[in-house]
Design an enzyme around this catalytic site. Sequence first.
Site, PDB file in Angstrom:
ATOM      1  N   HIS A 121     159.453  47.040  81.837  1.00 36.78           N
ATOM      2  CA  HIS A 121     159.718  48.049  82.861  1.00 36.78           C
ATOM      3  C   HIS A 121     159.953  47.302  84.180  1.00 36.78           C
ATOM      4  O   HIS A 121     159.371  46.228  84.397  1.00 36.78           O
ATOM      5  CB  HIS A 121     158.463  48.934  82.956  1.00 36.78           C
ATOM      6  CG  HIS A 121     158.574  50.144  83.816  1.00 36.78           C
ATOM      7  ND1 HIS A 121     158.511  50.084  85.189  1.00 36.78           N
ATOM      8  CD2 HIS A 121     158.706  51.451  83.509  1.00 36.78           C
ATOM      9  CE1 HIS A 121     158.597  51.310  85.689  1.00 36.78           C
ATOM     10  NE2 HIS A 121     158.725  52.168  84.678  1.00 36.78           N
ATOM     11  N   ASP A 198     150.747  45.024  80.805  1.00 37.20           N
ATOM     12  CA  ASP A 198     151.151  46.315  81.364  1.00 37.20           C
ATOM     13  C   ASP A 198     150.799  47.367  80.309  1.00 37.20           C
ATOM     14  O   ASP A 198     151.503  47.545  79.327  1.00 37.20           O
ATOM     15  CB  ASP A 198     152.661  46.285  81.648  1.00 37.20           C
ATOM     16  CG  ASP A 198     153.179  47.639  82.095  1.00 37.20           C
ATOM     17  OD1 ASP A 198     152.396  48.600  82.138  1.00 37.20           O
ATOM     18  OD2 ASP A 198     154.385  47.725  82.383  1.00 37.20           O
ATOM     19  N   GLN A 201     151.838  52.385  78.870  1.00 35.99           N
ATOM     20  CA  GLN A 201     152.036  53.188  77.648  1.00 35.99           C
ATOM     21  C   GLN A 201     150.966  52.859  76.611  1.00 35.99           C
ATOM     22  O   GLN A 201     150.591  53.711  75.804  1.00 35.99           O
ATOM     23  CB  GLN A 201     153.433  52.934  77.045  1.00 35.99           C
ATOM     24  CG  GLN A 201     154.607  53.221  77.980  1.00 35.99           C
ATOM     25  CD  GLN A 201     154.736  54.691  78.352  1.00 35.99           C
ATOM     26  OE1 GLN A 201     154.266  55.582  77.634  1.00 35.99           O
ATOM     27  NE2 GLN A 201     155.359  54.968  79.484  1.00 35.99           N
ATOM     28  N   LYS A 224     149.514  59.165  82.944  1.00 36.14           N
ATOM     29  CA  LYS A 224     150.053  59.071  81.578  1.00 36.14           C
ATOM     30  C   LYS A 224     148.945  59.244  80.543  1.00 36.14           C
ATOM     31  O   LYS A 224     149.178  59.194  79.352  1.00 36.14           O
ATOM     32  CB  LYS A 224     150.747  57.728  81.376  1.00 36.14           C
ATOM     33  CG  LYS A 224     151.977  57.559  82.273  1.00 36.14           C
ATOM     34  CD  LYS A 224     152.783  56.354  81.879  1.00 36.14           C
ATOM     35  CE  LYS A 224     153.706  55.881  82.975  1.00 36.14           C
ATOM     36  NZ  LYS A 224     154.907  56.681  83.130  1.00 36.14           N
ATOM     37  N   CYS A 362     163.997  52.834  83.814  1.00 39.72           N
ATOM     38  CA  CYS A 362     163.415  51.731  84.612  1.00 39.72           C
ATOM     39  C   CYS A 362     163.364  50.437  83.803  1.00 39.72           C
ATOM     40  O   CYS A 362     162.379  49.677  83.894  1.00 39.72           O
ATOM     41  CB  CYS A 362     162.004  52.076  85.116  1.00 39.72           C
ATOM     42  SG  CYS A 362     161.978  53.454  86.233  1.00 39.72           S
TER      43      CYS A 362
HETATM   44  C1  LIG Z   1     155.627  50.367  80.601  1.00 39.57           C
HETATM   45  C2  LIG Z   1     155.489  50.925  81.984  1.00 39.57           C
HETATM   46  N1  LIG Z   1     155.072  50.132  82.970  1.00 39.57           N
HETATM   47  C3  LIG Z   1     154.907  50.582  84.222  1.00 39.57           C
HETATM   48  C4  LIG Z   1     155.165  51.889  84.540  1.00 39.57           C
HETATM   49  C5  LIG Z   1     154.953  52.365  85.948  1.00 39.57           C
HETATM   50  O1  LIG Z   1     153.983  53.362  85.988  1.00 39.57           O
HETATM   51  P1  LIG Z   1     153.720  54.191  87.333  1.00 39.57           P
HETATM   52  O2  LIG Z   1     155.054  54.732  87.752  1.00 39.57           O
HETATM   53  O3  LIG Z   1     152.759  55.252  86.932  1.00 39.57           O
HETATM   54  O4  LIG Z   1     153.165  53.241  88.319  1.00 39.57           O
HETATM   55  C6  LIG Z   1     155.625  52.761  83.556  1.00 39.57           C
HETATM   56  C7  LIG Z   1     155.996  54.154  83.873  1.00 39.57           C
HETATM   57  O5  LIG Z   1     156.744  54.792  83.196  1.00 39.57           O
HETATM   58  C8  LIG Z   1     155.770  52.277  82.242  1.00 39.57           C
HETATM   59  O6  LIG Z   1     156.170  53.074  81.260  1.00 39.57           O
END
Ligand SMILES: Cc1ncc(COP(=O)(O)O)c(C=O)c1O
Length: 405
Positions: A121, A198, A201, A224, A362
């Site tokens: 991401h 990270d 998910q 999430k 993203c």
């Molecule tokens: C794999 C992953 N990393 C980071 C993020 C960023 O999360 P947030 O926008 O809640 O900070 C997301 C959000 O969709 C994600 O799916």
Amino acid sequence: MSCFDIQLFRRQFPFFTEQSNWVYLDNAATMQKPQQVLDAIAKFYAKDNSNVHRGAHSLSQQATQSFEDARTSIAQYINASLPEEVIFCSGATAALNQIAFGLMHTVLQPGDRILLTQLEHHANIVPWQLHCQRHGVIIDVVPLTAENKIDLEAYKQLLLLKPKVVSFCHISNVLGHIQPAMEMIALAKAEDAITVIDGAQGIVHEQPNMQLLDCDFYVFSGHKLYGPTGIGVLYGKYKQLQQLTPIFAGGEMIDQVSFASTSFNQLPFRLEAGTPNIAGAIGLATAIKWLQNVNQNEIKQHKLLLTQHLHCGLARIQGIDILSSPIHNAGIVTFNVVGEHHSDVAELLNQQKIAVRAGQHCAMPLFSYLQQRGAVRCSLAAYNTFEDVNQCLFALEQAMEILTA
Ligand SMILES: Cc1ncc(COP(=O)(O)O)c(C=O)c1O
């Protein structure tokens, strides 16, 4: 066969009563919230609202207690060694920015390397990139196999370049593929790399155990995981957190300030500048406590069956190109209608009240690698039903008829 009572589970979410004509398949973006979480947040603002760590009065002391209890519950859930290893922040993005900024000022030196993967991401690419160029740190990227999984052989080769930091997603937000995180962490540690996971998910798929995973950092967002937006967690081993330079300053993170210099408070406060999201922390801890009363295996099994149902249904429709593999998948199926733009497909689904996401999710480097302009993503949650999936498949066929007419 699963004995999970989906209707009973679903009734705990007011959203599905309020929006009963919608099929919500955008759970990887954010999840719906159970009544208990909504009640906890409302109760805090209605009855307990007060700032933390600084009031002389009992209300503030009570708010501080609830906030710190929330930290302890979350630390226990992820099996951290200490509550102080849980740093509250606004979400996974904020946490990754803090780690990248923090390490770049202490650990990383010009010429050092960081290892990321092709699946990341933007939140796990750009924070590193922001500093790498300026500090002369090099980013290497692990490629994927033909099945769009991490290429472990290439990973092992890249580890021989001795990266100081290895950072990767536990589960891909685009494809849903679950990475062999334990194996990857162990391999990285064997080369003395700092490991950053990270878990945005990953935390949704299963309760992560910090002692078992043994990573140095693990980050996630509350929204999430049935919790509110604006709250997230930066978990770090105590020693690793100590070497992070704070990205934000002010408030409770201070020990002594003069115009000549400043000394900082101890962890976890050193990394929590300003008034924290108190209601958010309480809401997230409530979501986690609520989740602990649900049978995780039943949820997993239900989601697995739903994912297979969706994948098989899509595979049966001619003209669908599925990018996600159904194997080791956490409930995300991403696809394209051949020859059609993903946004047109998503809009026609939207018109039939099917909520999905379309675009590059993203993860532009992944889409360049896949040589796709974007894709439609259906992401499933435990409260989704087989009827939801059937409605989505039916709506998709309707959309395709319109697009090809
Ligand atoms: C794999 C992953 N990393 C980071 C993020 C960023 O999360 P947030 O926008 O809640 O900070 C997301 C959000 O969709 C994600 O799916």
